[in-house]
Design an enzyme around this catalytic site. Structure first.
Site, PDB file in Angstrom:
ATOM      1  N   ASP A  35     -14.086  -1.580   2.632  1.00 22.86           N
ATOM      2  CA  ASP A  35     -13.179  -1.792   3.759  1.00 22.86           C
ATOM      3  C   ASP A  35     -13.914  -1.298   5.013  1.00 22.86           C
ATOM      4  OD1 ASP A  35     -11.218  -1.582   5.737  1.00 22.86           O
ATOM      5  OD2 ASP A  35      -9.786  -0.441   4.565  1.00 22.86           O
TER       6      ASP A  35
ATOM      7  N   LYS B  94      -3.002   5.063  -2.462  1.00 24.44           N
ATOM      8  CA  LYS B  94      -3.966   5.860  -1.705  1.00 24.44           C
ATOM      9  C   LYS B  94      -4.360   7.056  -2.574  1.00 24.44           C
ATOM     10  CE  LYS B  94      -4.141   3.683   2.270  1.00 24.44           C
ATOM     11  NZ  LYS B  94      -5.401   3.170   2.813  1.00 24.44           N
TER      12      LYS B  94
ATOM     13  N   ASP C 201      -7.266   3.135  -3.086  1.00 20.29           N
ATOM     14  CA  ASP C 201      -8.009   3.168  -1.819  1.00 20.29           C
ATOM     15  C   ASP C 201      -8.260   4.619  -1.434  1.00 20.29           C
ATOM     16  OD1 ASP C 201      -9.098   2.811   0.675  1.00 20.29           O
ATOM     17  OD2 ASP C 201      -7.351   1.822   1.565  1.00 20.29           O
TER      18      ASP C 201
ATOM     19  N   LYS D 248      -1.049  -0.858  -4.447  1.00 16.19           N
ATOM     20  CA  LYS D 248      -2.271  -0.133  -4.075  1.00 16.19           C
ATOM     21  C   LYS D 248      -1.875   1.312  -3.822  1.00 16.19           C
ATOM     22  CE  LYS D 248      -4.818   0.010   0.317  1.00 16.19           C
ATOM     23  NZ  LYS D 248      -5.567  -0.816   1.282  1.00 16.19           N
TER      24      LYS D 248
ATOM     25  N   GLU E  14     -11.224   0.912  -3.511  1.00 18.44           N
ATOM     26  CA  GLU E  14     -11.560   0.557  -2.137  1.00 18.44           C
ATOM     27  C   GLU E  14     -12.193   1.763  -1.432  1.00 18.44           C
ATOM     28  OE1 GLU E  14      -8.015  -0.947  -0.288  1.00 18.44           O
ATOM     29  OE2 GLU E  14      -8.876  -0.940   1.721  1.00 18.44           O
TER      30      GLU E  14
ATOM     31  N   LYS F  38     -10.406  -7.374   7.245  1.00 17.56           N
ATOM     32  CA  LYS F  38      -9.443  -6.993   8.290  1.00 17.56           C
ATOM     33  C   LYS F  38      -9.989  -7.514   9.606  1.00 17.56           C
ATOM     34  CE  LYS F  38      -7.712  -2.621   6.440  1.00 17.56           C
ATOM     35  NZ  LYS F  38      -7.923  -1.156   6.481  1.00 17.56           N
TER      36      LYS F  38
ATOM     37  N   SER G 271       0.856  -1.183   0.000  1.00 20.53           N
ATOM     38  CA  SER G 271       0.000   0.000   0.000  1.00 20.53           C
ATOM     39  C   SER G 271       0.894   1.235   0.000  1.00 20.53           C
ATOM     40  CB  SER G 271      -0.891  -0.029   1.246  1.00 20.53           C
ATOM     41  OG  SER G 271      -1.658   1.150   1.346  1.00 20.53           O
TER      42      SER G 271
ATOM     43  N   GLY H 268      -4.546  -4.525   5.736  1.00 17.89           N
ATOM     44  CA  GLY H 268      -3.480  -4.327   6.715  1.00 17.89           C
ATOM     45  C   GLY H 268      -3.739  -3.091   7.545  1.00 17.89           C
TER      46      GLY H 268
HETATM   47  O1  SMG Z   1      -0.730  -2.443   6.734  1.00 20.58           O
HETATM   48  O2  SMG Z   1       0.222  -2.411   4.810  1.00 20.58           O
HETATM   49  C1  SMG Z   1      -0.539  -1.944   5.642  1.00 20.58           C
HETATM   50  C2  SMG Z   1      -1.310  -0.692   5.297  1.00 20.58           C
HETATM   51  C3  SMG Z   1      -2.470  -1.019   4.459  1.00 20.58           C
HETATM   52  O3  SMG Z   1      -3.429   0.872   3.401  1.00 20.58           O
HETATM   53  C4  SMG Z   1      -3.449   0.139   4.354  1.00 20.58           C
HETATM   54  N1  SMG Z   1      -4.334   0.271   5.369  1.00 20.58           N
HETATM   55  O4  SMG Z   1      -7.519   1.669   4.608  1.00 20.58           O
HETATM   56  O5  SMG Z   1      -6.637  -0.154   3.997  1.00 20.58           O
HETATM   57  C5  SMG Z   1      -6.572   0.898   4.628  1.00 20.58           C
HETATM   58  C6  SMG Z   1      -5.338   1.293   5.419  1.00 20.58           C
HETATM   59  C7  SMG Z   1      -5.706   1.569   6.841  1.00 20.58           C
HETATM   60  C8  SMG Z   1      -4.585   2.093   7.669  1.00 20.58           C
HETATM   61  S1  SMG Z   1      -4.049   3.642   7.146  1.00 20.58           S
HETATM   62  C9  SMG Z   1      -3.103   4.336   8.367  1.00 20.58           C
HETATM   63 MG    MG Z   2      -8.636   0.606   3.060  1.00 17.57          MG
END
Ligand code: SMG
Ligand code: MG
Length: 388
Positions: free
Chosen positions: A257, A181, A207, A179, A232, A281, A153, A309
């Protein structure tokens, strides 16, 4: 997987004897920016559960609470999780005559919400119970794979050039899926640039962490040009109907999510056409047992799932890697190497990737061994709660 584990008789039932709550501080190797904020370090709550049986047998296990420092990803946050554990959850568990992973959620059901706090307790009990049985989590789950593909991510960057440099680094590390953001103002251009950099074959997804509104359908449709695996959580977590409408407007599959807080909400979102792919999750849904139920129902309904994650340490990542070895996890998850976020992990066997794959842990318990010295080094607070 069955709801109960082991076949202990009532005379050898486990009781929760004591629980240590430990907070650790870990800096991130690079800042991680999402549509809701930037993280530069983690303040993580760990739970150590000690169980005793009628014959004086003892076992201990660890859980990791995935709540962030602020209530910005979801309503939970680490101080709040610790508070609800101490004042509302532990008293209920200390009262239980028979504690095992499957009895935790029912015992805590009278407390509304707080899935991350509940999930951390269930996780510690599960680890303790598996260690007593000398059994791995992967074995308990009936995990079908020895390795799982690893995705990464990638946060929001201050320029597209910086983003491309970061993505190239992860591609060089071997990650099989990227992925990105996104948020309004950081979407079409960076996605186009990354698609061009990685070529048409490398799986790419985005995401939004709830950053868009129902009226953004026309704009988000522009993402259809980039052959994304999924988008996402574009809309607010409560907005299941909005996601269903968006799914009809755009071709990129909608993955939920934040909205998926239980198996029941997942089933409803699927029925409404709002969830074409599910991010599972465990912490978000109250623990690994509910996560397995979501896996099972998605599999029955033909909905692909992948494991999300929460920047977990080696404790949470090990358990996630075992979960993601279930057959319904047909897409690469956010189970990146420990070094993606941390210079040093609190386990001696952190997640690594080889040829883009993570080895599913098979050691007794959730699949990690703590590095006790480093754990102590990064501990910022410890407290012990003793049962009756
Ligand atoms: O754990 O590799 C990881 C991060 C994966 O992007 C990730 N998590 O919305 O999916 C999500 C985010 C939530 C945590 S962002 C601080
Ligand atoms: Mg997410």
């Amino acid at each position: 997987m069955t709801a109960t584990t082991g076949d202990r008789s009532s005379t050898s039932a486990w009781r929760l004897d004591r629980v240590e709550l430990r907070r650790i501080g870990l800096p991130l190797v690079v800042p991680f920016r999402t549509s809701f904020g930037s993280q530069t370090a983690r303040d993580i709550l760990l739970v150590r559960a000690e169980l005793v049986d009628g014959a004086g047998g003892r076992t201990e296990g660890w859980g990791e609470c995935v709540a962030l420092g602020e209530p910005s990803y979801s309503p939970e946050y680490v101080d709040g999780a610790q508070h609800v554990i101490v004042h509302h959850l532990l008293p209920r568990l200390f009262d239980l005559a028979h504690v095992e992973a499957a009895t935790v959620a029912p015992a805590l059901a009278a407390v509304h919400g707080h899935p991350m706090a509940k999930g951390a307790l269930e996780m510690a009990v599960l680890d303790a119970q598996l260690r007593a049985e000398d059994r791995s989590f992967a074995d308990l789950l009936g995990a079908t794979r020895e390795t799982i593909p690893s995705g990464v991510s990638v946060g929001i960057h201050s320029s597209v050039d910086e983003l491309l440099a970061a993505v190239q680094g992860y591609v060089d590390d071997g990650y099989v899926r990227i992925k990105l953001k996104i948020e309004p103002g950081w979407d079409i251009e960076p996605v186009a640039a990354v698609r061009q950099l990685i070529g048409p074959e490398t799986p790419l997804q985005v995401d939004a962490n709830t950053a868009y509104r129902r009226t953004d359908g026309e704009h988000l449709r522009r993402l259809d040009d980039f052959d994304l695996l999924l988008i996402e959580q574009p809309l607010a977590e409560e907005d299941i109907v909005g996601h269903a409408r968006l799914a009809a407007e755009i071709e990129t599959p909608i993955c939920l999510d934040e909205s998926l807080v239980s198996a029941a909400t997942t089933a409803d979102a699927i029925d409404l056409g709002a969830c074409e792919i599910a991010n599972i999750k465990p912490g978000r849904v109250g623990g690994y047992l509910e996560a397995v139920r979501i896996h099972d129902l998605c599999r029955e309904r033909g909905i692909p799932v992948w494991c999300g994650g929460m920047l977990e340490t080696g404790i949470g990542r090990a358990a996630n890697a075992a979960l993601a070895a279930l057959p319904g996890f047909t897409l690469p998850g956010d189970i990146s190497a420990s070094t993606r976020f941390y210079a040093q992990d609190i386990v001696v066997d952190p997640i690594t990737i080889t040829d883009g794959q993570v080895t599913v842990p098979r050691s007794p318990g959730l699949g990690f061994e703590l590095d006790r010295a480093f754990l102590d080094d990064c501990t910022t607070h410890t407290e012990l709660h003793i049962g009756r």
